[in-house]
Design an enzyme around this catalytic site. Structure first.
Site, PDB file in Angstrom:
ATOM      1  CE  LYS A 176     -36.292 -50.252 -22.229  1.00 22.33           C
ATOM      2  NZ  LYS A 176     -36.263 -49.067 -23.083  1.00 22.33           N
ATOM      3  CD  GLU A 251     -48.642 -55.652 -33.471  1.00 21.38           C
ATOM      4  OE1 GLU A 251     -48.170 -55.776 -34.618  1.00 21.38           O
ATOM      5  OE2 GLU A 251     -49.794 -55.964 -33.182  1.00 21.38           O
ATOM      6  CB  CYS A 285     -42.963 -52.246 -38.371  1.00 22.36           C
ATOM      7  SG  CYS A 285     -44.553 -51.526 -37.964  1.00 22.36           S
ATOM      8  CD  GLU A 382     -37.903 -54.564 -39.865  1.00 27.86           C
ATOM      9  OE1 GLU A 382     -37.197 -54.995 -38.939  1.00 27.86           O
ATOM     10  OE2 GLU A 382     -39.001 -54.053 -39.681  1.00 27.86           O
TER      11      GLU A 382
HETATM   12  P1  NAP Z   1     -35.723 -53.067 -30.593  1.00 29.98           P
HETATM   13  O1  NAP Z   1     -34.262 -52.881 -30.633  1.00 29.98           O
HETATM   14  O2  NAP Z   1     -36.255 -54.446 -30.537  1.00 29.98           O
HETATM   15  O3  NAP Z   1     -36.220 -52.218 -29.338  1.00 29.98           O
HETATM   16  C1  NAP Z   1     -37.564 -52.109 -29.002  1.00 29.98           C
HETATM   17  C2  NAP Z   1     -37.707 -51.922 -27.510  1.00 29.98           C
HETATM   18  O4  NAP Z   1     -37.178 -53.063 -26.857  1.00 29.98           O
HETATM   19  C3  NAP Z   1     -36.929 -50.727 -26.951  1.00 29.98           C
HETATM   20  O5  NAP Z   1     -37.649 -50.164 -25.881  1.00 29.98           O
HETATM   21  C4  NAP Z   1     -35.661 -51.370 -26.451  1.00 29.98           C
HETATM   22  O6  NAP Z   1     -35.029 -50.656 -25.406  1.00 29.98           O
HETATM   23  C5  NAP Z   1     -36.203 -52.666 -25.930  1.00 29.98           C
HETATM   24  N1  NAP Z   1     -35.186 -53.714 -25.789  1.00 29.98           N
HETATM   25  C6  NAP Z   1     -33.960 -53.800 -26.364  1.00 29.98           C
HETATM   26  N2  NAP Z   1     -33.328 -54.910 -25.936  1.00 29.98           N
HETATM   27  C7  NAP Z   1     -34.157 -55.533 -25.072  1.00 29.98           C
HETATM   28  C8  NAP Z   1     -34.070 -56.711 -24.291  1.00 29.98           C
HETATM   29  N3  NAP Z   1     -33.016 -57.510 -24.335  1.00 29.98           N
HETATM   30  N4  NAP Z   1     -35.127 -57.038 -23.519  1.00 29.98           N
HETATM   31  C9  NAP Z   1     -36.219 -56.271 -23.472  1.00 29.98           C
HETATM   32  N5  NAP Z   1     -36.353 -55.120 -24.172  1.00 29.98           N
HETATM   33  C10 NAP Z   1     -35.341 -54.779 -24.981  1.00 29.98           C
HETATM   34  O7  NAP Z   1     -36.445 -52.391 -31.826  1.00 29.98           O
HETATM   35  P2  NAP Z   1     -36.282 -50.897 -32.328  1.00 29.98           P
HETATM   36  O8  NAP Z   1     -35.000 -50.807 -33.066  1.00 29.98           O
HETATM   37  O9  NAP Z   1     -36.561 -49.934 -31.254  1.00 29.98           O
HETATM   38  O10 NAP Z   1     -37.518 -50.795 -33.338  1.00 29.98           O
HETATM   39  C11 NAP Z   1     -37.427 -51.222 -34.632  1.00 29.98           C
HETATM   40  C12 NAP Z   1     -38.058 -52.579 -34.804  1.00 29.98           C
HETATM   41  O11 NAP Z   1     -39.398 -52.533 -34.324  1.00 29.98           O
HETATM   42  C13 NAP Z   1     -38.154 -52.982 -36.237  1.00 29.98           C
HETATM   43  O12 NAP Z   1     -37.853 -54.341 -36.362  1.00 29.98           O
HETATM   44  C14 NAP Z   1     -39.622 -52.734 -36.578  1.00 29.98           C
HETATM   45  O13 NAP Z   1     -40.114 -53.486 -37.640  1.00 29.98           O
HETATM   46  C15 NAP Z   1     -40.273 -53.077 -35.298  1.00 29.98           C
HETATM   47  N6  NAP Z   1     -41.583 -52.448 -35.202  1.00 29.98           N
HETATM   48  C16 NAP Z   1     -42.689 -53.231 -35.338  1.00 29.98           C
HETATM   49  C17 NAP Z   1     -43.939 -52.652 -35.304  1.00 29.98           C
HETATM   50  C18 NAP Z   1     -45.171 -53.484 -35.443  1.00 29.98           C
HETATM   51  O14 NAP Z   1     -46.237 -52.976 -35.132  1.00 29.98           O
HETATM   52  N7  NAP Z   1     -45.089 -54.732 -35.859  1.00 29.98           N
HETATM   53  C19 NAP Z   1     -44.072 -51.276 -35.139  1.00 29.98           C
HETATM   54  C20 NAP Z   1     -42.922 -50.506 -35.008  1.00 29.98           C
HETATM   55  C21 NAP Z   1     -41.674 -51.115 -35.033  1.00 29.98           C
HETATM   56  P3  NAP Z   1     -33.798 -49.658 -25.679  1.00 29.98           P
HETATM   57  O15 NAP Z   1     -34.330 -48.598 -26.562  1.00 29.98           O
HETATM   58  O16 NAP Z   1     -33.450 -49.194 -24.313  1.00 29.98           O
HETATM   59  O17 NAP Z   1     -32.720 -50.482 -26.330  1.00 29.98           O
END
Ligand code: NAP
Length: 480
Positions: A176, A251, A285, A382
């Protein structure tokens, strides 16, 4: 670009829309223009994708390791052959400069190749038996159906780190992608088909995160969930995985400290800070979130950093020479404005930026804030934007204490020329990734992953494959 822009789910080898025909719009964050749509799928489509992955698993897992490695190499060739078009697709939906997008795509290819090679070394063991007449063996097996949920900030490489080990290990997958950047996810289906992966091995569903996640969580057939995204959603998913006892790899978010000691090479430290802070407009991240600089070098460092940040070319990612693109959406922009206002009200001195960029839209000016303090929100949260708060410290002990004072533990950076201090930092920093005098520290050969609330498991290195393999132990008796 259009040839690779797929606007359908891939389920069991067939491209299809949502069952009710619903769609989601995808926009270019640089212009706000709608560039296309993708299916707004939910529970039913996800269940079908899981069923397809489950059916495809036995035959795919039974392929020899060389057959799977050859499929992976074919996938690698597809990615490299289309690297420019894939980069254009990524920039159009995500906004990062084309050069960064191309680097991300090539990094994805490198992960695929690494796991194609690494899987040939996924050995078991023969353990010396304490009882005569027995042979004790361990063997490695794919975990089964894997569900992968990925974020928008690195929509290609975050998926490569999951698809790479899963497909190499013999798992089948349901993916997804993030709704803001679905095309860079869907295209993996097209490239996997062209590389020769059988139907049902790679399934991709776009749409409602909650409904898709619910179907994944409920399914006993999904044996592993691998997620990259925010800590908040990661915690929800860890809880959700408990009912069917799935393995999870997480992650999650970061709050990276970037520490500059008096004895550092100032030029190198400023250069490192520019990359670690402003890459992908700070939406990374492992971006430095807090810059700690020792008192003796503080004034020189902040002045240089502000000068460099002010000179950055802020422009749509497609524009030649663009160094920083737009924020991903209006919510992200609003959060950055809030964080900067909070820092300024708490005494932060804006040396450059501090406001939306003159280009308008979702562009924010590269920002350096001096005299940052622990009370500011940027210290705990963050930032995920092009804002560098710079704190002053006196001693190494103080720097370590401040650096570790967070629930996160993903990446940390330090600049120093003192070898003994380097090893003290390695021991003392509570982080999964540490860069000393270097910020470009990620590559397929190394284990990427956070400590504390930044995650569980590793991506890359031999550890990245290990997370997709189960170990079976067999005791053969009666041999005496
Ligand atoms: P996010 O809001 O957590 O979304 C990530 C993914 O999860 C998207 O596909 C999102 O779908 C989905 N999602 C949202 N709500 C969900 C739910 N209730 N249940 C299951 N899946 C759900 O994060 P983001 O804003 O895309 O990314 C930024 C974050 O990712 C930051 O905190 C960053 O630090 C972290 N990150 C970490 C790493 C690492 O390797 N540690 C790497 C990159 C990013 P939708 O798009 O459809 O909402």
């Amino acid at each position: 670009m259009s040839e690779l822009r797929v606007e359908a789910n891939l389920i069991d080898g067939r491209w299809c829309g949502a069952e009710d025909g619903g769609t989601l719009e995808v926009t270019d964050p640089a212009s706000g223009a709608v560039i296309g749509t993708v299916p707004n799928s939910g529970t039913e489509e996800t269940r079908r994708a899981i069923a397809a992955a489950h059916r495809a698993f036995p035959a795919y897992a039974a392929k020899s390791v060389t057959e799977r490695a050859e499929l992976m190499r074919a996938l690698h060739r597809e990615i490299v052959a289309h690297a420019d078009a894939l980069a254009a697709l990524l920039t159009a939906e995500q906004g990062k400069p084309l050069a960064e997008a191309k680097a991300e795509v090539l990094s994805s290819a490198a992960y695929v190749l690494w796991f194609a090679e690494e899987v040939r070394r996924a050995r078991g063991e023969v353990i010396p038996a304490a009882v005569p007449g027995r042979k004790l063996l361990t063997t490695r097996h794919p975990v089964g159906v894997v569900a992968a949920i990925t974020p928008w900030n690195f929509p290609s490489s975050m998926l490569a780190r999951k698809l790479g080990p899963a497909l190499a290990a013999g798992c089948t997958v349901v993916v997804k992608p993030a709704s803001a950047t679905p095309y860079s996810g869907l295209v993996w289906g097209l490239l996997a088909e062209r590389a020769g992966f059988p139907p049902g091995v790679v399934n991709i569903v776009t749409g409602s995160a909650r409904k898709i996640a619910q179907a994944i969580m409920e399914s006993p057939e999904v044996r592993k969930l691998t997620f990259t995204g925010s800590t908040e959603i990661g915690k929800e998913l860890i809880r959700g995985a408990a009912d069917t006892v799935k393995t999870v790899s997480m992650e999650l978010g970061g709050n990276a400290p970037f520490i500059v000691f008096d004895d550092a090479d100032l030029d190198a430290a400023v250069e490192g800070a520019m990359i670690a802070k402003f890459r992908n407009a700070g939406q990374t991240c492992i971006c430095s979130n807090r810059v700690y600089v020792q008192a003796g070098i503080y004034d020189a460092f902040v002045a240089r950093l502000a000068e460099r940040a002010a000179a950055m070319k802020v422009a749509p990612g497609q524009e030649p020479g663009a160094e920083q693109g737009p924020m991903v959406d209006a919510q992200a922009l609003a959060k950055i404005e809030e964080l900067v206002a909070d820092a300024v009200s708490a005494g932060g001195r804006v040396l450059t930026g501090g406001a939306r960029h003159a280009r308008g839209g979702l562009f924010y000016a590269p920002t350096v804030i001096a005299d940052a303090t622990p009370e500011m929100r940027v210290t705990r949260e963050e930032i995920f934007g092009p804002v560098a708060p710079v704190y002053r410290f006196e001693t190494e002990e103080e720097a370590l204490r401040l650096a570790n004072d967070t629930e996160y533990g993903l990446a940390a950076y330090a600049y120093t020329r003192d070898l003994a201090r380097t090893f003290r930092l390695q021991d003392g920093l509570e982080y999964g990734l540490i860069g000393i005098n270097e910020v470009l520290i990620v590559s397929p050969e190394v284990p990427f992953g956070g400590l504390k609330q930044s995650g569980l498991g590793k991506e890359g290195g031999w550890q990245g494959l290990d997370d997709y393999l189960e170990t079976k132990y067999t005791c053969i008796g009666g041999l005496a």
